[in-house]
Design an enzyme around this catalytic site. Structure first.
Site, PDB file in Angstrom:
ATOM      1  N   CYS A  66       0.605  20.126  24.787  1.00 23.83           N
ATOM      2  CA  CYS A  66       0.409  18.549  24.862  1.00 23.83           C
ATOM      3  C   CYS A  66       1.276  18.194  26.308  1.00 23.83           C
ATOM      4  O   CYS A  66       2.210  18.588  26.372  1.00 23.83           O
ATOM      5  CB  CYS A  66       0.804  18.082  23.618  1.00 23.83           C
ATOM      6  SG  CYS A  66       1.212  16.388  23.789  1.00 23.83           S
ATOM      7  N   CYS A  75       6.745  16.381  18.051  1.00 23.65           N
ATOM      8  CA  CYS A  75       6.548  17.747  17.673  1.00 23.65           C
ATOM      9  C   CYS A  75       7.492  18.547  18.410  1.00 23.65           C
ATOM     10  O   CYS A  75       7.590  18.961  19.379  1.00 23.65           O
ATOM     11  CB  CYS A  75       5.248  18.124  18.166  1.00 23.65           C
ATOM     12  SG  CYS A  75       3.743  17.486  17.571  1.00 23.65           S
ATOM     13  N   CYS A 149      -3.241  13.100  21.310  1.00 26.81           N
ATOM     14  CA  CYS A 149      -2.210  13.572  20.545  1.00 26.81           C
ATOM     15  C   CYS A 149      -2.814  14.857  19.602  1.00 26.81           C
ATOM     16  O   CYS A 149      -3.798  14.432  19.018  1.00 26.81           O
ATOM     17  CB  CYS A 149      -1.525  12.670  19.458  1.00 26.81           C
ATOM     18  SG  CYS A 149      -0.322  13.405  18.237  1.00 26.81           S
ATOM     19  N   GLN A 273      -0.980  11.411   1.291  1.00 23.96           N
ATOM     20  CA  GLN A 273      -0.456  12.789   1.985  1.00 23.96           C
ATOM     21  C   GLN A 273      -1.121  13.009   3.576  1.00 23.96           C
ATOM     22  O   GLN A 273      -2.406  12.555   3.512  1.00 23.96           O
ATOM     23  CB  GLN A 273      -0.805  14.033   1.176  1.00 23.96           C
ATOM     24  CG  GLN A 273       0.028  14.291   0.046  1.00 23.96           C
ATOM     25  CD  GLN A 273       1.438  14.562   0.207  1.00 23.96           C
ATOM     26  OE1 GLN A 273       2.011  14.931   1.042  1.00 23.96           O
ATOM     27  NE2 GLN A 273       2.141  14.348  -1.170  1.00 23.96           N
ATOM     28  N   TYR A 302       6.742   9.143  -9.300  1.00 28.90           N
ATOM     29  CA  TYR A 302       6.533   8.805  -7.969  1.00 28.90           C
ATOM     30  C   TYR A 302       5.186   9.399  -7.620  1.00 28.90           C
ATOM     31  O   TYR A 302       4.858  10.104  -6.557  1.00 28.90           O
ATOM     32  CB  TYR A 302       7.786   9.613  -6.932  1.00 28.90           C
ATOM     33  CG  TYR A 302       8.882   9.457  -7.479  1.00 28.90           C
ATOM     34  CD1 TYR A 302       9.769   8.515  -6.912  1.00 28.90           C
ATOM     35  CD2 TYR A 302       9.474  10.388  -8.094  1.00 28.90           C
ATOM     36  CE1 TYR A 302      11.194   8.410  -7.117  1.00 28.90           C
ATOM     37  CE2 TYR A 302      10.874   9.956  -8.546  1.00 28.90           C
ATOM     38  CZ  TYR A 302      11.629   9.046  -8.134  1.00 28.90           C
ATOM     39  OH  TYR A 302      13.115   9.359  -8.387  1.00 28.90           O
ATOM     40  N   GLU A 323       5.255   4.581 -10.396  1.00 29.15           N
ATOM     41  CA  GLU A 323       4.983   4.322  -9.290  1.00 29.15           C
ATOM     42  C   GLU A 323       5.509   3.129  -9.058  1.00 29.15           C
ATOM     43  O   GLU A 323       5.127   2.107  -9.767  1.00 29.15           O
ATOM     44  CB  GLU A 323       3.782   4.469  -8.592  1.00 29.15           C
ATOM     45  CG  GLU A 323       3.507   3.763  -7.425  1.00 29.15           C
ATOM     46  CD  GLU A 323       4.217   4.566  -6.271  1.00 29.15           C
ATOM     47  OE1 GLU A 323       4.163   5.689  -6.196  1.00 29.15           O
ATOM     48  OE2 GLU A 323       4.844   3.790  -5.454  1.00 29.15           O
ATOM     49  N   ASP A 371       7.815  13.940  -7.161  1.00 28.78           N
ATOM     50  CA  ASP A 371       7.665  13.809  -5.844  1.00 28.78           C
ATOM     51  C   ASP A 371       8.044  12.740  -5.220  1.00 28.78           C
ATOM     52  O   ASP A 371       7.234  11.975  -4.664  1.00 28.78           O
ATOM     53  CB  ASP A 371       6.000  14.131  -5.504  1.00 28.78           C
ATOM     54  CG  ASP A 371       5.888  13.986  -4.216  1.00 28.78           C
ATOM     55  OD1 ASP A 371       6.528  14.532  -3.294  1.00 28.78           O
ATOM     56  OD2 ASP A 371       4.450  14.058  -3.963  1.00 28.78           O
ATOM     57  N   CYS A 398       9.355  16.320   0.456  1.00 28.09           N
ATOM     58  CA  CYS A 398       9.184  16.528   1.711  1.00 28.09           C
ATOM     59  C   CYS A 398      10.590  16.453   2.604  1.00 28.09           C
ATOM     60  O   CYS A 398      10.803  16.324   3.863  1.00 28.09           O
ATOM     61  CB  CYS A 398       8.371  15.496   2.215  1.00 28.09           C
ATOM     62  SG  CYS A 398       9.027  13.904   2.007  1.00 28.09           S
TER      63      CYS A 398
HETATM   64  N1  SAH Z   1       2.891  11.911  -5.334  1.00 20.51           N
HETATM   65  C1  SAH Z   1       2.310  11.228  -4.529  1.00 20.51           C
HETATM   66  C2  SAH Z   1       3.106  10.283  -3.961  1.00 20.51           C
HETATM   67  C3  SAH Z   1       4.406  10.920  -3.134  1.00 20.51           C
HETATM   68  S1  SAH Z   1       5.085   9.988  -1.795  1.00 20.51           S
HETATM   69  C4  SAH Z   1       1.404  11.965  -3.565  1.00 20.51           C
HETATM   70  O1  SAH Z   1       1.289  13.056  -3.474  1.00 20.51           O
HETATM   71  O2  SAH Z   1       0.504  11.078  -2.982  1.00 20.51           O
HETATM   72  C5  SAH Z   1       6.644   9.155  -2.823  1.00 20.51           C
HETATM   73  C6  SAH Z   1       5.911   7.937  -3.790  1.00 20.51           C
HETATM   74  O3  SAH Z   1       7.240   7.379  -4.279  1.00 20.51           O
HETATM   75  C7  SAH Z   1       5.354   6.720  -2.787  1.00 20.51           C
HETATM   76  O4  SAH Z   1       4.212   6.430  -3.490  1.00 20.51           O
HETATM   77  C8  SAH Z   1       6.222   5.627  -2.944  1.00 20.51           C
HETATM   78  O5  SAH Z   1       5.806   4.377  -3.122  1.00 20.51           O
HETATM   79  C9  SAH Z   1       7.191   5.909  -4.379  1.00 20.51           C
HETATM   80  N2  SAH Z   1       8.351   5.331  -4.442  1.00 20.51           N
HETATM   81  C10 SAH Z   1       9.324   5.246  -3.938  1.00 20.51           C
HETATM   82  N3  SAH Z   1      10.451   4.819  -4.565  1.00 20.51           N
HETATM   83  C11 SAH Z   1      10.231   4.651  -5.730  1.00 20.51           C
HETATM   84  C12 SAH Z   1      10.859   4.508  -6.989  1.00 20.51           C
HETATM   85  N4  SAH Z   1      11.913   4.013  -7.169  1.00 20.51           N
HETATM   86  N5  SAH Z   1      10.082   4.553  -8.138  1.00 20.51           N
HETATM   87  C13 SAH Z   1       8.799   4.826  -8.167  1.00 20.51           C
HETATM   88  N6  SAH Z   1       8.414   5.265  -7.127  1.00 20.51           N
HETATM   89  C14 SAH Z   1       8.745   5.169  -5.874  1.00 20.51           C
END
Ligand code: SAH
Length: 464
Positions: A66, A75, A149, A273, A302, A323, A371, A398
């Site tokens: 790149c 990156c 990119c 994702q 989450y 969520e 997550d 992550c």
């Molecule tokens: N498991 C899902 C999302 C993961 S990302 C997937 O794989 O697609 C993390 C997520 O947590 C996001 O959607 C975000 O909006 C949510 N989030 C952030 N803070 C939070 C909280 N305090 N309580 C509940 N959800 C939350």
């Protein structure tokens, strides 16, 4: 001053480490084992150094594919071959997890390029007054002009170029963060890899979009692959990309994607994702580690738009998704309906608040999947999770640094059984890691040990 040095390791940001005058410096574009001539600049409080010439290159060095590598910063590992990138990530996990658990090889991609389904670009004016687009240089409001990119989907390159042309043709000014003037702030492009649907979100500084209909017509003419355009109004002095108000300019206002044998609706502000190919591996691996069965009640905390929730629902008796983002919860409910999955329930709440309430209500979960965002979870969530006593916890993260921090609390009553890193972000230093925690036997838990100690003390005082 020029100096010859040898790099002995990479730091977490992918910068080469060297020792100079008993100090360890981190230098970009330098790999372990490489000897290089550095230009050293002794400043007041720190030493600034950069590579002038590499004398002996690492066998893992590759030509960055790149032209923006030196300026962009997106990156950090573009000069390292892909296998070595995966090794680097594994070693980062080994460092973080110490010797508590074996760290297997990271699950990589067959073709690690063009993987991002979501692309973000911001705008500025060139010296000649033309619209340019790209990303902000680190810690500044200066936009690095990027024409292509290699980690974003190809359509995004084409769409951004067409958008730049339309903005120039319609004389629409980029927003200037310093003077707070101008109109267009950012563009977000989301592509459903499984459906080829494309959503373009134009983030603008105010509601008044002069000539919007003609603009949309001209833009669509150049980019017939776009299935929806949304105008998002962000009139705040903020580094957040999206504002709260939206208007659909064309199409449905969201995209659908098909993957994991299902269909998902994804709105502009919902999390999804960014690497669809690796997402399938991530979820398959997480659910394999969870070994959910038909009698299990599962919590997916989450949960975003309910992707993991719905995958788990096919294996479990019932799954609850929690969520915070309201739009994501709406998407999750629609996704359950669209895929005719009925053993799920979605709750819009702060995950910690909801966990505390569930612990107080003595709810029962066999498996908890969590997550959280990069910042990780918090002690309220984790302590409530201990009270709920699920058989297993699957922690997907992550940001393994915050994951390891959070595990300290869970480790009171759970042991780390296994981990698996999945490369969701090739060429960057970002690491995604799944961790399986299994509940200790009753007398191994923190409470169990405390109970034992109390009983021993009681006996001792009786003997006295
Ligand atoms: N498991 C899902 C999302 C993961 S990302 C997937 O794989 O697609 C993390 C997520 O947590 C996001 O959607 C975000 O909006 C949510 N989030 C952030 N803070 C939070 C909280 N305090 N309580 C509940 N959800 C939350």
């Amino acid at each position: 001053m020029k100096l010859e040095c040898e790099c002995f390791a990479l730091d977490a940001k992918g910068r080469g480490l060297v020792r100079i005058q008993d100090k360890v410096l981190s230098i970009s574009n330098l790999l372990p084992g490489e000897k290089a001539i550095l230009e050293i600049n002794q400043k007041k409080n720190f030493i600034d150094a950069k590579v002038i010439e590499i004398i002996s290159a690492s066998k893992h060095r590759v030509e960055p594919s790149c032209s923006h590598f030196s300026q962009c910063g997106g990156c950090q590992l573009l000069h390292l071959d892909y296998k070595a990138q995966l090794d680097f990530k594994r070693r980062q996990l080994v460092k973080l997890f110490k010797k508590e658990v074996q760290i297997p090889a990271i699950l990589g991609m067959e073709d690690p390029t063009r993987y991002r389904n979501k692309v973000h670009s911001t705008f500025s004016l060139s010296k000649k007054g033309k619209v340019i687009s790209g990303i902000y240089e680190e810690n500044s409001h200066h936009v690095v002009n990027i024409s292509t990119c290699m980690i974003q989907n190809k359509e995004a390159d084409i769409i951004i170029e067409a958008l730049r042309k339309c903005l120039n043709d319609f004389k629409i000014e980029p927003f200037n963060e310093d003077t707070q003037t101008g109109f267009i702030r950012h563009v977000l492009i989301r592509k459903g890899f499984g459906t080829s649907q494309v959503l373009v979100v134009l983030v603008v500084a105010n509601k008044v979009f002069y000539g919007v209909n003609n603009f949309v017509k001209a833009f669509l003419k150049q980019c017939p692959m776009i299935t929806s355009i949304v105008m998002n109004i962000n009139d705040k002095k903020t580094s957040m990309v999206l504002g709260n108000e939206e208007k659909v300019l064309y199409g449905k206002g969201y995209i659908e994607d098909s993957c994991l044998g299902m269909k998902f609706k994804i709105s502009s502000s919902s999390f999804y994702q960014v690497n669809t190919v690796q997402m399938e591996k991530l979820y398959a691996q997480a659910l394999k580690m969870a070994s959910v069965n038909k009698n299990d009640r599962v919590l997916d905390a989450y949960c975003g738009i309910g992707t993991i929730t719905l995958c788990a629902a096919k294996l479990a008796k019932e799954v609850i998704g929690v969520e915070l983002n309201r739009q994501a919860v709406h998407d999750a409910i629609d996704n359950a309906k669209m895929n005719e999955i009925h053993n799920v329930r979605f709750i819009c709440s702060d995950a910690s608040k909801w966990m505390i309430q569930s612990a107080e209500n003595h709810e029962k979960f066999d498996v908890v999947i969590m997550d959280p965002p990069r910042s990780g979870s918090d002690s309220r969530f984790l302590n409530a999770c201990l009270k709920l006593k699920p058989r297993k916890i699957i922690y997907i993260s992550c940001n393994p640094e915050t994951q390891v921090r959070d595990l300290e609390i869970l480790k009171r009553n759970y042991k780390i059984q296994s981990t698996q890193g999945v490369d969701m972000f090739p060429f960057t230093t970002e690491i995604e890691n799944i961790c399986l925690l299994v509940r200790k036997t009753n007398n191994e838990t923190y409470e169990g040990k405390r109970f034992d100690r109390l009983r021993r003390n009681e006996k001792r005082s009786k003997i006295k």
